[in-house]
Design a protein around this motif. Structure first.
Motif, mmCIF file in Angstrom:
data_model
loop_
_atom_site.group_PDB
_atom_site.id
_atom_site.type_symbol
_atom_site.label_atom_id
_atom_site.label_comp_id
_atom_site.label_asym_id
_atom_site.label_seq_id
_atom_site.Cartn_x
_atom_site.Cartn_y
_atom_site.Cartn_z
ATOM 1 N N PRO A 35 0.788 -1.233 0.000
ATOM 2 C CA PRO A 35 0.000 0.000 0.000
ATOM 3 C C PRO A 35 0.820 1.282 0.000
ATOM 4 O O PRO A 35 0.258 2.360 -0.171
ATOM 5 N N CYS A 36 2.132 1.203 0.196
ATOM 6 C CA CYS A 36 2.945 2.421 0.309
ATOM 7 C C CYS A 36 3.669 2.721 -1.005
ATOM 8 O O CYS A 36 4.627 2.030 -1.374
ATOM 9 N N PRO A 37 3.231 3.772 -1.700
ATOM 10 C CA PRO A 37 3.880 4.093 -2.968
ATOM 11 C C PRO A 37 5.334 4.526 -2.794
ATOM 12 O O PRO A 37 6.155 4.340 -3.698
ATOM 13 N N VAL A 77 8.104 5.684 12.067
ATOM 14 C CA VAL A 77 7.165 4.977 11.198
ATOM 15 C C VAL A 77 7.647 3.557 10.893
ATOM 16 O O VAL A 77 6.863 2.606 10.886
ATOM 17 N N THR A 78 8.937 3.415 10.653
ATOM 18 C CA THR A 78 9.452 2.099 10.272
ATOM 19 C C THR A 78 9.349 1.103 11.431
ATOM 20 O O THR A 78 8.955 -0.052 11.239
ATOM 21 N N TYR A 79 9.703 1.530 12.630
ATOM 22 C CA TYR A 79 9.603 0.589 13.764
ATOM 23 C C TYR A 79 8.159 0.310 14.142
ATOM 24 O O TYR A 79 7.838 -0.795 14.614
ATOM 25 N N THR A 120 -3.532 -2.770 11.345
ATOM 26 C CA THR A 120 -2.327 -2.569 12.153
ATOM 27 C C THR A 120 -1.812 -1.175 11.812
ATOM 28 O O THR A 120 -2.036 -0.224 12.538
ATOM 29 N N PHE A 121 -1.146 -1.065 10.682
ATOM 30 C CA PHE A 121 -0.690 0.211 10.136
ATOM 31 C C PHE A 121 -1.647 0.577 8.990
ATOM 32 O O PHE A 121 -2.224 1.659 8.965
ATOM 33 N N GLU A 122 -1.801 -0.357 8.079
ATOM 34 C CA GLU A 122 -2.712 -0.149 6.948
ATOM 35 C C GLU A 122 -4.119 0.091 7.475
ATOM 36 O O GLU A 122 -4.572 -0.595 8.389
ATOM 37 N N GLY A 123 -4.807 1.080 6.880
ATOM 38 C CA GLY A 123 -6.157 1.377 7.341
ATOM 39 C C GLY A 123 -7.046 1.953 6.259
ATOM 40 O O GLY A 123 -6.675 1.990 5.080
ATOM 41 N N ASP A 124 -8.224 2.409 6.673
ATOM 42 C CA ASP A 124 -9.263 2.824 5.732
ATOM 43 C C ASP A 124 -9.067 4.245 5.209
ATOM 44 O O ASP A 124 -8.309 5.038 5.779
ATOM 45 N N GLY A 126 -7.783 5.405 2.419
ATOM 46 C CA GLY A 126 -6.565 5.771 1.691
ATOM 47 C C GLY A 126 -6.918 6.528 0.418
ATOM 48 O O GLY A 126 -8.081 6.564 -0.006
ATOM 49 N N MET A 127 -5.910 7.140 -0.167
ATOM 50 C CA MET A 127 -6.171 7.945 -1.364
ATOM 51 C C MET A 127 -6.297 7.094 -2.614
ATOM 52 O O MET A 127 -7.171 7.325 -3.441
ATOM 53 N N THR A 128 -5.388 6.141 -2.770
ATOM 54 C CA THR A 128 -5.378 5.348 -4.013
ATOM 55 C C THR A 128 -5.521 3.849 -3.758
ATOM 56 O O THR A 128 -5.333 3.051 -4.670
ATOM 57 N N ARG A 129 -5.830 3.497 -2.521
ATOM 58 C CA ARG A 129 -6.058 2.093 -2.178
ATOM 59 C C ARG A 129 -7.445 1.982 -1.548
ATOM 60 O O ARG A 129 -7.824 2.846 -0.737
ATOM 61 N N VAL A 188 -3.754 4.694 15.419
ATOM 62 C CA VAL A 188 -2.682 4.747 14.416
ATOM 63 C C VAL A 188 -3.180 5.311 13.086
ATOM 64 O O VAL A 188 -2.500 6.110 12.437
ATOM 65 N N ARG A 189 -4.375 4.916 12.680
ATOM 66 C CA ARG A 189 -4.848 5.324 11.365
ATOM 67 C C ARG A 189 -5.084 6.828 11.253
ATOM 68 O O ARG A 189 -5.061 7.373 10.156
ATOM 69 N N PHE A 190 -5.312 7.471 12.366
ATOM 70 C CA PHE A 190 -5.623 8.899 12.313
ATOM 71 C C PHE A 190 -4.411 9.722 11.841
ATOM 72 O O PHE A 190 -4.463 10.352 10.783
ATOM 73 N N ALA A 195 -0.906 12.306 7.586
ATOM 74 C CA ALA A 195 0.484 12.433 7.127
ATOM 75 C C ALA A 195 0.598 11.997 5.666
ATOM 76 O O ALA A 195 1.215 12.683 4.846
ATOM 77 N N GLU A 196 -0.035 10.880 5.333
ATOM 78 C CA GLU A 196 0.064 10.372 3.959
ATOM 79 C C GLU A 196 -0.556 11.333 2.952
ATOM 80 O O GLU A 196 -0.171 11.338 1.783
ATOM 81 N N SER A 197 -1.491 12.150 3.421
ATOM 82 C CA SER A 197 -2.097 13.139 2.514
ATOM 83 C C SER A 197 -1.101 14.223 2.107
ATOM 84 O O SER A 197 -1.243 14.818 1.039
ATOM 85 N N ASN A 202 5.318 16.611 -0.143
ATOM 86 C CA ASN A 202 6.642 16.750 0.472
ATOM 87 C C ASN A 202 7.702 15.879 -0.195
ATOM 88 O O ASN A 202 8.876 16.250 -0.217
ATOM 89 N N PHE A 203 7.283 14.725 -0.723
ATOM 90 C CA PHE A 203 8.277 13.763 -1.212
ATOM 91 C C PHE A 203 8.263 13.523 -2.721
ATOM 92 O O PHE A 203 9.269 13.125 -3.286
ATOM 93 N N PHE A 204 7.095 13.703 -3.349
ATOM 94 C CA PHE A 204 7.001 13.360 -4.778
ATOM 95 C C PHE A 204 7.227 14.569 -5.688
ATOM 96 O O PHE A 204 7.249 14.425 -6.905
ATOM 97 N N VAL A 205 7.378 15.762 -5.100
ATOM 98 C CA VAL A 205 7.684 16.946 -5.912
ATOM 99 C C VAL A 205 9.206 17.064 -6.018
ATOM 100 O O VAL A 205 9.917 16.960 -5.010
#
Ligand code: HEM
Length: 331
Positions: A35-37, A77-79, A120-124, A126-129, A188-190, A195-197, A202-205
Motif C-alpha cells: 500500500p505504500c507508494p 514509522v518504520t519501527y 495494524t498500520f494499513e487502514g481505511d 486511503g487515497m489510491t487504495r 494509528v490510522r488517524f 500524514a500520507e495526505s 513533500n516527497f514526490f515533488v
C-alpha cells in the motif's frame, strides 16, 4: 540481531536519485509490493532489496537516501510497522504481503504479515487504495486515482497541493462513512492518514522546484508505476509531515468509525487517539504489540525490548516528548 537505527545522512540537500546506480526494474515473480507508494518505488529502484523484503535499518537508510525523509520520522514509522507486521527474530519486514522470505513464523497471534495486514498500520480511507472491506486494501486502484486527478483539477488547477490534500482527505472519509459498514478511523490510522495526505507534496515533488505542487504524470509514476520520474531529484531538505495541520484544519474530524455493521452510522470514540493525543496513540500501539506477543521468550523478547525502544526514540522526537517510555517486557 536488532541493531540500533541509522542516524541522519551526512549530506542533507537535494540530489539526483533516479541515477545510474538505481535503475527502475519491472517486478519479478515473488516480489512483494503493497500500500505504500514510497516504499514500492524505493524497492523498484533497488534502494531496498527489489523483492520488497528488508530490515528496518535498510528501510530507514532508503527513505533518507531516496526521498530525504527526516531521520526521526523514518525511525518512528518504520519501527511502528516492524513491531506490528515484521519478523522480530530475523529482523525482516515485507512491504507487501506475507512471505517466507521474512523467515519462520512467530508464535501466534503474531503474524509477521507485512504492510498489507489491515488494522495494524494499513487502514481505511486511503487515497489510491480501497478499504479492506472491499477486498483489496493494497493494490493501486484506478477508480480512486481518477478521483485524485479529478480533485487536483477542481481544487489545484491540475496539480495536487495542500488545498487538494485537505479536500480529498475529507472526501475519502465521507466515502468510507457512506459505503464501508466496517469503517474505522482512529488511533494509528488517524495520524498516518493525515500524514500520507501531505507526503505526495513533500516527497514526490522534485527537490529543485520552488512550488510545492505535484503534476499528474509524476503522481501516476509514483502511485501506479512505482517509478521515479525521469531525472528526479529528492526533496531539498530533510522533511516529514509538514502541512499536516493545515490539511486537518480545512475539515476537522474526530476519531471513530461506523458501528453495528451499518454504513452512515459513524460514532465518535472519545477515548481514541487522534492528532492531539500522542500518549493515547503510544498506549494503543503498545497494546497492539502486547496483543500480538503476550508471552515472548528468548531472542524474541530481547528484540521486542530493543525494537520498542527504537520505536519510542522516533515517536517521542516527532509526537510525544511528554509521553513517558514504557517497558512492557522489561528493560
Ligand atoms: C501509505 C508504510 C514511508 C508515502 C503507507 C501505508 C503503509 C506505509 C503501511 C499504508 C497505510 C494506508 O494507507 O492504509 C510506510 C513506512 C515508511 C513509509 C513503514 C517508512 C519510513 C513513506 C515515504 C513516502 C510514503 C518516504 C513518500 C515518499 C506514502 C503514501 C501513502 C502511504 C503517499 C498513502 C497511499 C494512499 O493513500 O494511496 N505507507 N511508509 N511513505 N505511504 Fe508510506
Amino acid at each position: 540481531n536488532a541493531p540500533p537505527p541509522p542516524g541522519p545522512p551526512r549530506f542533507k540537500g537535494t540530489k539526483l536519485v533516479h541515477d545510474r546506480a538505481h535503475p527502475w526494474k519491472p517486478l519479478k515473480r515473488g516480489d512483494e509490493r503493497g500500500p505504500c507508494p514510497g516504499m514500492n518505488t524505493l524497492a523498484s529502484h533497488g534502494y531496498i532489496s527489489r523483492d520488497g523484503v528488508a530490515s528496518p535499518s535498510e528501510m530507514i537508510t532508503a527513505v533518507q537516501e531516496g526521498f530525504n525523509m527526516e531521520n526521526k520520522l523514518a525511525i518512528f514509522v518504520t519501527y511502528m510497522a516492524h513491531l506490528m507486521n515484521g519478523n522480530l527474530v530475523t529482523d525482516k519486514l515485507s512491504i507487501g504481503g506475507k512471505t517466507k522470505k521474512t523467515g519462520p513464523n512467530p508464535p501466534a497471534p503474531a503474524h509477521a504479515g507485512g504492510f498489507n495486514v489491515h488494522g495494524t498500520f494499513e487502514g481505511d480511507a486511503g487515497m489510491t487504495r480501497a478499504d479492506a472491506f472491499f477486498g483489496d486494501n493494497h493494490s493501486f486502484n484506478q477508480t480512486l486515482f481518477d478521483k485524485f486527478v479529478d480533485f487536483s483539477n477542481r481544487y489545484g488547477d491540475g496539480f495536487y497541493n495542500l488545498t487538494v490534500a485537505g479536500e480529498l482527505r475529507f472526501q475519502r472519509l465521507q466515502d468510507s462513512i457512506a459505503t464501508n459498514p466496517e469503517f474505522s478511523f482512529k488511533n494509528v490510522r488517524f495520524p498516518t492518514a493525515y500524514a500520507e495526505s501531505v507526503f505526495p507534496i513533500n516527497f514526490f515533488v522534485d527537490g529543485r522546484k520552488k512550488e510545492k505542487k505535484l503534476d499528474m504524470d509524476s503522481a501516476r509514476s509514483f502511485f501506479k508505476d512505482m517509478r521515479f520520474p525521469p531525472d528526479f531529484f529528492r526533496s531539498a531538505m530533510p522533511i516529514g509531515s509538514e502541512g499536516i495541520n493545515e490539511v486537518f484544519a480545512m475539515h476537522p474530524f474526530l476519531p471513530g468509525g461506523n458501528v453495528d455493521g451499518k454504513v452512515n452510522n459513524f460514532v465518535v470514540d472519545p477515548t481514541a487517539g487522534d492528532l492531539t493525543k500522542p500518549c493515547v496513540l503510544y498506549d494503543d500501539i503498545l497494546n497492539t504489540v502486547k496483543g500480538l506477543y503476550p508471552n515472548p521468550t528468548g531472542l524474541l523478547r530481547r528484540n521486542l525490548i530493543k525494537n520498542l525502544h527504537h520505536f519510542y526514540s522516533g515517536f517521542a522526537a516527532i509526537l510525544g516528548e511528554e509521553c513517558v517510555e514504557k517497558f512492557p517486557y522489561g528493560q
